[in-house]
Each structure stands twice: as C-alpha cells, then as structure tokens.
Design an enzyme around this catalytic site. Structure first.
Site, PDB file in Angstrom:
ATOM      1  N   ASP A  81     -23.214  13.791  11.433  1.00 53.64           N
ATOM      2  CA  ASP A  81     -21.838  13.606  10.987  1.00 53.64           C
ATOM      3  C   ASP A  81     -20.973  12.986  12.081  1.00 53.64           C
ATOM      4  O   ASP A  81     -20.029  12.259  11.792  1.00 53.64           O
ATOM      5  CB  ASP A  81     -21.246  14.940  10.548  1.00 53.64           C
ATOM      6  CG  ASP A  81     -21.857  15.430   9.239  1.00 53.64           C
ATOM      7  OD1 ASP A  81     -22.540  14.641   8.572  1.00 53.64           O
ATOM      8  OD2 ASP A  81     -21.647  16.609   8.894  1.00 53.64           O
ATOM      9  N   GLY A  82     -21.287  13.255  13.344  1.00 54.03           N
ATOM     10  CA  GLY A  82     -20.529  12.649  14.437  1.00 54.03           C
ATOM     11  C   GLY A  82     -20.665  11.139  14.452  1.00 54.03           C
ATOM     12  O   GLY A  82     -19.692  10.419  14.695  1.00 54.03           O
ATOM     13  N   ARG A  86     -17.767   8.222  13.810  1.00 48.74           N
ATOM     14  CA  ARG A  86     -17.560   7.044  14.654  1.00 48.74           C
ATOM     15  C   ARG A  86     -17.532   5.773  13.796  1.00 48.74           C
ATOM     16  O   ARG A  86     -16.696   4.894  13.992  1.00 48.74           O
ATOM     17  CB  ARG A  86     -18.674   6.942  15.708  1.00 48.74           C
ATOM     18  CG  ARG A  86     -18.434   5.776  16.663  1.00 48.74           C
ATOM     19  CD  ARG A  86     -19.615   5.490  17.567  1.00 48.74           C
ATOM     20  NE  ARG A  86     -19.321   4.298  18.356  1.00 48.74           N
ATOM     21  CZ  ARG A  86     -20.233   3.444  18.788  1.00 48.74           C
ATOM     22  NH1 ARG A  86     -21.505   3.643  18.528  1.00 48.74           N
ATOM     23  NH2 ARG A  86     -19.887   2.383  19.482  1.00 48.74           N
ATOM     24  N   ARG A 188       1.425  31.866  18.333  1.00 46.26           N
ATOM     25  CA  ARG A 188       0.760  31.878  19.629  1.00 46.26           C
ATOM     26  C   ARG A 188      -0.724  32.088  19.373  1.00 46.26           C
ATOM     27  O   ARG A 188      -1.114  32.890  18.531  1.00 46.26           O
ATOM     28  CB  ARG A 188       1.312  32.997  20.518  1.00 46.26           C
ATOM     29  CG  ARG A 188       2.779  32.866  20.837  1.00 46.26           C
ATOM     30  CD  ARG A 188       3.291  34.110  21.528  1.00 46.26           C
ATOM     31  NE  ARG A 188       2.712  34.245  22.856  1.00 46.26           N
ATOM     32  CZ  ARG A 188       2.321  35.393  23.390  1.00 46.26           C
ATOM     33  NH1 ARG A 188       2.395  36.514  22.688  1.00 46.26           N
ATOM     34  NH2 ARG A 188       1.831  35.437  24.616  1.00 46.26           N
ATOM     35  N   THR A 201     -14.945  21.163   6.026  1.00 51.44           N
ATOM     36  CA  THR A 201     -16.230  21.788   6.339  1.00 51.44           C
ATOM     37  C   THR A 201     -16.577  21.674   7.822  1.00 51.44           C
ATOM     38  O   THR A 201     -17.702  21.979   8.213  1.00 51.44           O
ATOM     39  CB  THR A 201     -17.348  21.152   5.500  1.00 51.44           C
ATOM     40  OG1 THR A 201     -17.344  19.723   5.706  1.00 51.44           O
ATOM     41  CG2 THR A 201     -17.150  21.441   4.023  1.00 51.44           C
ATOM     42  N   SER A 204     -12.060  23.176  10.834  1.00 58.47           N
ATOM     43  CA  SER A 204     -11.196  24.031  10.020  1.00 58.47           C
ATOM     44  C   SER A 204     -11.981  25.201   9.439  1.00 58.47           C
ATOM     45  O   SER A 204     -11.511  26.347   9.438  1.00 58.47           O
ATOM     46  CB  SER A 204     -10.553  23.216   8.893  1.00 58.47           C
ATOM     47  OG  SER A 204      -9.764  24.029   8.052  1.00 58.47           O
TER      48      SER A 204
END
Length: 306
Positions: A81-82, A86, A188, A201, A204
């Site tokens: 997925d990275g 890109r 905070r 997915t 988050s």
C-alpha cells in the site's frame, strides 16, 4: 462508483492504435527484488505490445527527481500500500487510472496479488476492470522555519490521511479542532488523524477509528491517545474544512505527516487546514465487492475460507 470513462478512452487507444503513443508508468518498490523483477517482466510484455513504458525514479537514489503521470494512460504500482500511495501522489489530480499489484505485506488497496500480473494488466488495458473513485485530501500546512522564524504555507495532496502528532521529544501536544468555523474541542494527547474513507483502514483505524466504505465522501477525524475518555472519532460532510491549531499555551514539538511521509522537518507547525481534494484517484479493483473481501481477508483473517 462504477465510472469507466477514463478506462474506456484508454481501452479504445489500446485496441485501435497499439503504438508507443500509449504510455504506462511503472512504480515498483525498489526494495523488493520480486517487485522489480515483475516490473521488468511487465515492461517486456508492454513493449512487445508496442506500448511505451517509463519507470518512476527510485526515491532513495534520486532524492530530488520527480516523475509525472500526466502523459500516461495507466499507472501500475508493484509493492504494498505504501508503493500505491507513492503512485497516487505522482498522479495527483491528473485522473490517470491506477492499478496496484501486491508485493507487500498487506496489499489492502491493491487489485491483485503477484500471480498472473500480465493477465491483470491486460484486463486493465482492455477496460475490463471495475473503477473505484477514491476521494483525496487537499492539505494546507502553515509553519515557521525553526532556524529563521520565517512563516511558510505549503499545499499537499493525500489519498490516505494527514496526521499531526507529538514530535521527536515525545511530549504530548495540545490542539484545538474546528470544523467549518465550528469549534469541536481542545484536546491533549499524541495527536489527531484526518483521513479519507480510503485511509480509514490505515493510521485512523490503528487509533481506534472505524472502517468506512470508499463511497463515503467526508473526512474521518480521529484523536490519537487523547487524555480523556470523551474524545471520539467523528465524520464530516464532503464540503467541510477541518482546522487543527496547536495550543500556544503548550509549545511542545509536533510533527505533520502526509500519507505517512514527514513534511514538517525543521518546521514548527502553526496550523493545518484539511478539505476534500479537487479531484479523485481512479483506482482499478476487482469489483464492487472487492472492498469487503479485503476487509474480511486483512482484518478478519478469512482468506482460507473463501
């Protein structure tokens, strides 16, 4: 959403011209030899079909080089997925169809695994794959240069998310969240994630947010390890603008990440504004139910039963 206009135009060129005027951009994960080998195999097949091929630069070897997808008819990522993120960043708002082939650990966004990659690519070129329009984010980051105190405003594109987190010193940060002029809360904690449905997915979800179907056009705002039990994820409308402002009363270091990439090095984040991007990413997948199949496979471990 099954929007095939871009694929139909590409398919027509493929079927009628079959010449180098058609071009495919290959974005491999250069750290995975199997992905590079597969990219080489696809290049040979495409060139044999009289289709032009270009490769994205290896970002580790060409730190300042850029690759554009605007002259291409299709972008193919080979990795996880990275790598697909890109490739999406290279495409931006050009609306060039994106096909992801999985050579990573998860492959949630990719359309197919490393088997039958030529067959999958041929289906994409023939306009036979389902088209999923994925909402993007337009991010405005206001910072101060830590050496000159010069203010700077920078625009970023994201497919997954913007995250504002505590900095390298590890101190918790305080920040306010406003949505379209409405103050939500001052928190905070470790930070906050503003994600698309596609990014729901990713970070988050790890921070406690929900899994959201890609057709949802709003944003998902998820606090990260907030120092209160009342802070919860909430969803916005498609037209909302999310503003995150670090507290001046607690000047702790903070870091901003866009699709997992640090964008605030040597900068002090003063404010972040996030809204829906002006265009979508056209992602090719296995069909309307492929999202739920991926959810079942990745998060419920049901691949062996299918």
């Amino acid at each position: 959403m099954h929007d095939t206009y871009a694929i139909q135009a590409m398919s027509m060129r493929y079927k009628t011209l079959r010449s180098p005027c058609m071009k495919v951009l290959i974005v491999p994960n250069y750290a995975r030899s199997a992905a590079v080998q597969a990219a080489t195999e696809l290049t040979s097949w495409l060139e044999n079909e009289a289709i032009g091929v270009i490769w994205a630069h290896d970002k580790k070897k060409f730190l300042h080089a850029t690759t554009s997808a605007e002259s291409c008819d299709l972008v193919v990522s080979l990795g996880g997925d990275g790598t697909l993120l890109r490739a999406a960043n290279i495409i931006g708002y050009a609306e060039v169809p994106l096909l992801g082939l999985s050579f990573g650990h998860v492959g949630f966004l990719t359309a197919a695994d490393s088997n039958n990659i030529v067959k999958t690519l041929a289906s994409a070129l023939a306009g036979e794959m389902h088209v999923s329009r994925r909402m993007t984010l337009a991010i405005e980051l206001q910072t101060l240069d830590t050496t000159t105190d010069a203010p700077e405003t920078t625009q970023y594109f994201a497919l997954n998310e913007l995250s504002l987190t505590r900095g390298p010193e590890g101190d918790i940060i305080a920040f306010s969240i406003d949505v379209s002029g409405n103050h939500i809360d001052t928190l905070r904690g470790d930070g906050v994630v503003v994600a698309t449905a596609t990014g729901s997915t990713g970070y988050s979800l790890s921070a406690g947010g929900p899994i959201v179907h890609p057709d949802f056009r709003g944003m998902i705002v998820t606090p990260i390890a907030a120092h209160t039990i009342s802070a919860r994820t909430f969803l916005t409308s498609p037209s909302d603008v999310v503003e995150i402002t670090p507290s001046q009363d607690r000047p702790a270091a903070r870091s901003a990440f866009v699709d997992g990439q640090l964008v605030s090095k040597d900068k002090l984040v003063e404010k972040v504004c996030v809204r829906r991007g002006k265009g979508d990413i056209i992602l090719l997948d296995g069909g309307p139910s492929s999202f739920y199949r991926s959810v079942s496979r990745v998060f419920y471990g049901r691949a062996a039963q299918q």
